[in-house]
Design a protein around this motif. Structure first.
Motif, PDB file in Angstrom:
ATOM      1  N   LEU A  48      -4.482  -0.847   0.800  1.00 55.08           N
ATOM      2  CA  LEU A  48      -4.825  -0.952   2.214  1.00 55.08           C
ATOM      3  C   LEU A  48      -6.223  -0.408   2.512  1.00 55.08           C
ATOM      4  CD1 LEU A  48      -1.437   0.195   3.801  1.00 55.08           C
ATOM      5  CD2 LEU A  48      -2.193  -2.118   3.289  1.00 55.08           C
ATOM      6  N   VAL A  49      -6.685   0.556   1.718  1.00 57.28           N
ATOM      7  CA  VAL A  49      -7.972   1.193   2.000  1.00 57.28           C
ATOM      8  C   VAL A  49      -9.073   0.748   1.047  1.00 57.28           C
ATOM      9  CG1 VAL A  49      -6.902   3.211   3.035  1.00 57.28           C
ATOM     10  CG2 VAL A  49      -7.339   3.186   0.582  1.00 57.28           C
ATOM     11  N   SER A  50      -8.684   0.151  -0.088  1.00 54.94           N
ATOM     12  CA  SER A  50      -9.686  -0.237  -1.079  1.00 54.94           C
ATOM     13  C   SER A  50      -9.907  -1.739  -1.160  1.00 54.94           C
ATOM     14  CB  SER A  50      -9.285   0.282  -2.465  1.00 54.94           C
ATOM     15  OG  SER A  50      -8.042  -0.290  -2.875  1.00 54.94           O
ATOM     16  N   ALA A  51      -9.120  -2.527  -0.428  1.00 54.61           N
ATOM     17  CA  ALA A  51      -9.282  -3.986  -0.482  1.00 54.61           C
ATOM     18  C   ALA A  51     -10.629  -4.381   0.114  1.00 54.61           C
ATOM     19  CB  ALA A  51      -8.148  -4.665   0.281  1.00 54.61           C
ATOM     20  N   PRO A  52     -11.321  -5.345  -0.494  1.00 52.29           N
ATOM     21  CA  PRO A  52     -12.623  -5.792   0.044  1.00 52.29           C
ATOM     22  C   PRO A  52     -12.462  -6.505   1.376  1.00 52.29           C
ATOM     23  CG  PRO A  52     -11.894  -7.232  -1.729  1.00 52.29           C
ATOM     24  CD  PRO A  52     -10.939  -6.080  -1.702  1.00 52.29           C
ATOM     25  N   ALA A  53     -13.508  -6.530   2.147  1.00 46.21           N
ATOM     26  CA  ALA A  53     -13.477  -7.215   3.439  1.00 46.21           C
ATOM     27  C   ALA A  53     -13.197  -8.689   3.238  1.00 46.21           C
ATOM     28  CB  ALA A  53     -14.809  -7.027   4.160  1.00 46.21           C
ATOM     29  N   GLY A  54     -12.365  -9.239   4.102  1.00 46.46           N
ATOM     30  CA  GLY A  54     -12.014 -10.647   3.982  1.00 46.46           C
ATOM     31  C   GLY A  54     -11.200 -11.096   5.173  1.00 46.46           C
ATOM     32  N   GLN A  55     -10.796 -12.356   5.147  1.00 43.11           N
ATOM     33  CA  GLN A  55     -10.027 -12.929   6.244  1.00 43.11           C
ATOM     34  C   GLN A  55      -8.547 -12.549   6.180  1.00 43.11           C
ATOM     35  OE1 GLN A  55     -11.389 -14.639   8.798  1.00 43.11           O
ATOM     36  NE2 GLN A  55     -13.364 -14.167   7.849  1.00 43.11           N
ATOM     37  N   ASP A  56      -8.055 -12.203   4.989  1.00 45.87           N
ATOM     38  CA  ASP A  56      -6.635 -11.903   4.813  1.00 45.87           C
ATOM     39  C   ASP A  56      -6.373 -10.414   5.004  1.00 45.87           C
ATOM     40  OD1 ASP A  56      -6.150 -14.562   4.164  1.00 45.87           O
ATOM     41  OD2 ASP A  56      -6.628 -14.206   2.041  1.00 45.87           O
ATOM     42  N   VAL A  57      -5.234 -10.108   5.599  1.00 44.16           N
ATOM     43  CA  VAL A  57      -4.822  -8.710   5.795  1.00 44.16           C
ATOM     44  C   VAL A  57      -4.194  -8.202   4.499  1.00 44.16           C
ATOM     45  CG1 VAL A  57      -3.338  -7.156   7.100  1.00 44.16           C
ATOM     46  CG2 VAL A  57      -4.432  -9.099   8.246  1.00 44.16           C
ATOM     47  N   PRO A  58      -4.677  -7.098   3.940  1.00 46.21           N
ATOM     48  CA  PRO A  58      -4.084  -6.585   2.692  1.00 46.21           C
ATOM     49  C   PRO A  58      -2.647  -6.119   2.917  1.00 46.21           C
ATOM     50  CG  PRO A  58      -5.624  -5.000   3.625  1.00 46.21           C
ATOM     51  CD  PRO A  58      -5.784  -6.255   4.425  1.00 46.21           C
ATOM     52  N   VAL A  59      -1.854  -6.227   1.881  1.00 46.71           N
ATOM     53  CA  VAL A  59      -0.428  -5.885   1.944  1.00 46.71           C
ATOM     54  C   VAL A  59      -0.130  -4.811   0.909  1.00 46.71           C
ATOM     55  CG1 VAL A  59       1.923  -6.731   1.664  1.00 46.71           C
ATOM     56  CG2 VAL A  59       0.196  -8.177   2.758  1.00 46.71           C
ATOM     57  N   ALA A  60       0.588  -3.783   1.327  1.00 41.84           N
ATOM     58  CA  ALA A  60       1.039  -2.753   0.386  1.00 41.84           C
ATOM     59  C   ALA A  60       2.379  -3.190  -0.185  1.00 41.84           C
ATOM     60  CB  ALA A  60       1.168  -1.409   1.090  1.00 41.84           C
ATOM     61  N   ARG A  61       2.397  -3.670  -1.382  1.00 34.00           N
ATOM     62  CA  ARG A  61       3.609  -4.211  -1.976  1.00 34.00           C
ATOM     63  C   ARG A  61       4.460  -3.081  -2.571  1.00 34.00           C
ATOM     64  NH1 ARG A  61       3.402  -9.556  -1.879  1.00 34.00           N
ATOM     65  NH2 ARG A  61       1.365 -10.594  -1.755  1.00 34.00           N
ATOM     66  N   PRO A  62       5.791  -3.249  -2.550  1.00 35.10           N
ATOM     67  CA  PRO A  62       6.667  -2.195  -3.083  1.00 35.10           C
ATOM     68  C   PRO A  62       6.644  -2.137  -4.601  1.00 35.10           C
ATOM     69  CG  PRO A  62       7.971  -4.079  -2.359  1.00 35.10           C
ATOM     70  CD  PRO A  62       6.555  -4.366  -1.956  1.00 35.10           C
ATOM     71  N   ARG A  63       6.681  -0.924  -5.110  1.00 33.38           N
ATOM     72  CA  ARG A  63       6.797  -0.692  -6.546  1.00 33.38           C
ATOM     73  C   ARG A  63       7.897   0.330  -6.787  1.00 33.38           C
ATOM     74  NH1 ARG A  63       2.875  -2.423 -10.005  1.00 33.38           N
ATOM     75  NH2 ARG A  63       1.037  -3.418  -9.073  1.00 33.38           N
ATOM     76  N   SER A  64       8.585   0.170  -7.918  1.00 30.67           N
ATOM     77  CA  SER A  64       9.655   1.089  -8.267  1.00 30.67           C
ATOM     78  C   SER A  64       9.086   2.480  -8.483  1.00 30.67           C
ATOM     79  CB  SER A  64      10.374   0.618  -9.528  1.00 30.67           C
ATOM     80  OG  SER A  64      11.254   1.623 -10.010  1.00 30.67           O
ATOM     81  N   ALA A  65       9.725   3.494  -7.869  1.00 29.95           N
ATOM     82  CA  ALA A  65       9.323   4.886  -8.085  1.00 29.95           C
ATOM     83  C   ALA A  65       9.765   5.375  -9.455  1.00 29.95           C
ATOM     84  CB  ALA A  65       9.906   5.775  -6.994  1.00 29.95           C
ATOM     85  N   LEU A  66      10.610   4.595 -10.130  1.00 30.18           N
ATOM     86  CA  LEU A  66      11.099   4.983 -11.453  1.00 30.18           C
ATOM     87  C   LEU A  66      10.250   4.397 -12.572  1.00 30.18           C
ATOM     88  CD1 LEU A  66      14.943   4.510 -10.911  1.00 30.18           C
ATOM     89  CD2 LEU A  66      13.564   6.552 -10.527  1.00 30.18           C
TER      90      LEU A  66
END
Length: 503
Positions: free
Chosen positions: A111-129
């Motif tokens: 969310l904070v490191s995605a380059p500027a663009g037309q698309d909204v960045p998405v924080a995708r889920p990852r397993s905590a395990l």
């Protein structure tokens, strides 16, 4: 008679709003580290629903709790000691991570490191395990607010015996209530009896069940044996962990963190005295519907001079006896008899009790064309409430609908009496007389259930240093279920440990 003390809890389900504050504060206090991401020592379930872990109440599948053997003695449902030893390395009675729900985190850096663009960045889920991408398809309370009930609610084990047909999972016609759950700190804990290494133990001074981390070998038999599935395996350390009833706070005279932060003020903490010599016999009552009364009969009256004298002789301090007299838990369980245990048929003799939820009674009376001033009409409406009596009975009284109806009628009479009092109407003694309450008792019960002060809800005496450091080999430090006193569960430890072991 051997008098012992137990710190116990009662929760008033009419006041639970399902905010999960108790779960979050417990999580932050006790399970905010690696290895227990999936564990919730306290969680709030929406009923009807399959619960957490999934269908934990289905003991035909999980083999938790106790059953009676051919001689009428309590025996672990998970099998004999030999059978448990034979499955140490391949225990089939363990819920999988899918039953608990795999814990997830998110790619927040995106969310904070995605380059500027037309698309909204998405924080995708990852397993905590594992750290791998994962789809979120289940959670600790997936059914919250009926969100998952239409799809999963029919799997609720409490909907047996035709109830699934009676209950329709449609928004307009179904019912729901919230059920907070934590370790029951039972008088007859199956987890303690099942532990091959004796790592789980019940403290003699306050009844809290803990895990000795130095003794735990990670066999996980405690996970299988607990019918409430409130013992967890830390996958990082290989040790068992569970709710500690916030024993450092209890020892300091403070309530548990879940009680302290409860928004609805629905939790009550207090001390009860019980006869340890009769625990084994109470757990061995043949009829499951008699288990409620059998456990209630274990609790002793601290105002009785003989009980007080016996308590002093058994080493219970005077301030603990005084706390038992002022205990809101004792009042709700034994004096007013409006609190009920969760699944007494498991025969663990749980010590976290519940005041069952009461549906809108006067609406049911009006819908049936009855009079709110007629006790017969009011009490008849209790059997037609939105939350079926059979469902509550399957949860709290091993199927005894009369016991649940008696509690709901008492709460109904209390509600009607206080409503008339608030409106300035003349008091109708008929309802109170029918449930065995005087106006003074009704006022006291109302204060306790509705507007009790902090000091009235939590009556927890501080621990005594001398009780924690006495010789562990003294004759008085025995197992709560004493060998030779009727049916005795297997494998109960005989040590007294207070300062050892954490959690």
């Amino acid at each position: 008679m051997r008098v012992m003390s137990q710190v116990a809890m009662v929760m008033n389900l009419d006041k639970c709003i399902g905010c999960h504050t108790c779960s979050v504060t417990c999580k932050q206090t006790w399970t905010n580290r690696s290895g227990v991401e999936y564990a919730w020592f306290n969680n709030v379930e929406t009923k009807p629903g399959v619960g957490y872990p999934r269908r934990y109440e289905d003991q035909e599948r999980w083999k938790g709790g106790w059953v009676l053997d051919r001689k009428g003695r309590p025996a672990l449902r998970s099998g004999s000691r030999l059978k448990r030893l034979s499955s140490l390395f391949a225990n089939p009675g363990l819920p999988s991570i899918d039953d608990y729900a795999e814990p997830v985190t998110y790619d927040y850096d995106t969310l904070v490191s995605a380059p500027a663009g037309q698309d909204v960045p998405v924080a995708r889920p990852r397993s905590a395990l594992t750290g791998r991408p994962v789809a979120v398809t289940w959670g600790a309370n997936w059914e919250d607010g009926l969100g998952g009930t239409p799809e999963h609610g029919a799997g609720d084990p409490n909907l047996g015996g035709g109830l699934a047909e009676k209950v329709r999972f449609e928004f307009e016609q179904t019912f729901m209530f919230h059920l907070p759950r934590l370790c029951e700190h039972c008088l007859n804990p199956a987890c303690v009896a099942a532990c091959p290494s004796g790592a789980l133990y019940k403290r003699m001074e306050d009844g809290i069940v803990l895990v000795d981390q130095d003794r735990c070998r990670g066999w996980r038999m405690c996970v299988s044996a607990c019918p409430y599935k409130k013992v967890y395996a830390n996958h990082a350390t290989g040790k068992a962990e569970k709710c500690t009833f916030c024993f450092p706070r209890i020892e300091a005279g403070q309530p548990t963190i879940c009680s302290e932060t409860c928004v609805g003020r629905l939790r009550y903490l207090g001390v009860v005295l019980y006869d340890a010599d009769r625990v084994g016999r109470a757990a061995a009552v043949p009829e499951e519907t008699d288990l409620l009364d059998a456990q209630r009969d274990l609790f002793l009256d601290p105002y009785d001079p003989e009980v007080a004298a016996a308590a002093r002789a058994d080493g219970i301090a005077e301030d603990w006896i005084d706390a038992a007299r002022r205990s809101p838990v004792r009042a709700l369980i034994s004096e007013y008899r409006v609190a009920l245990p969760l699944h007494p048929e498991y025969r663990t003799l749980p010590m976290v009790w519940y005041v069952p939820p009461l549906s809108p009674v006067l609406d049911a009376v009006g819908a049936a064309g009855g009079s709110a001033d007629d006790p017969d009409h009011v009490f008849a409406a209790v059997t037609r409430l939105r939350i079926p009596l059979e469902y509550l009975a399957n949860l709290f009284t091993a199927g005894d609908t009369d016991a649940v109806a008696g509690v709901l009628m008492k709460l109904t009479a209390l509600r009607s009496h206080m409503r008339a009092r608030s409106l300035g109407d003349p008091a109708d003694r008929g309802l109170l007389d029918a449930v065995g309450l005087t106006p003074e008792q009704a006022e006291d019960l109302h204060r306790l259930l509705a507007v009790a002060r902090y000091a009235d809800r939590f009556v927890v005496p501080t621990a005594h240093r001398e009780a924690a450091t006495e010789d562990q080999g003294a004759a008085g430090f025995r197992c709560p279920v004493d060998a030779g006193q009727g049916p005795t569960p297997l494998g109960m430890p005989t040590r007294r440990r207070t300062d050892e072991g954490a959690p």
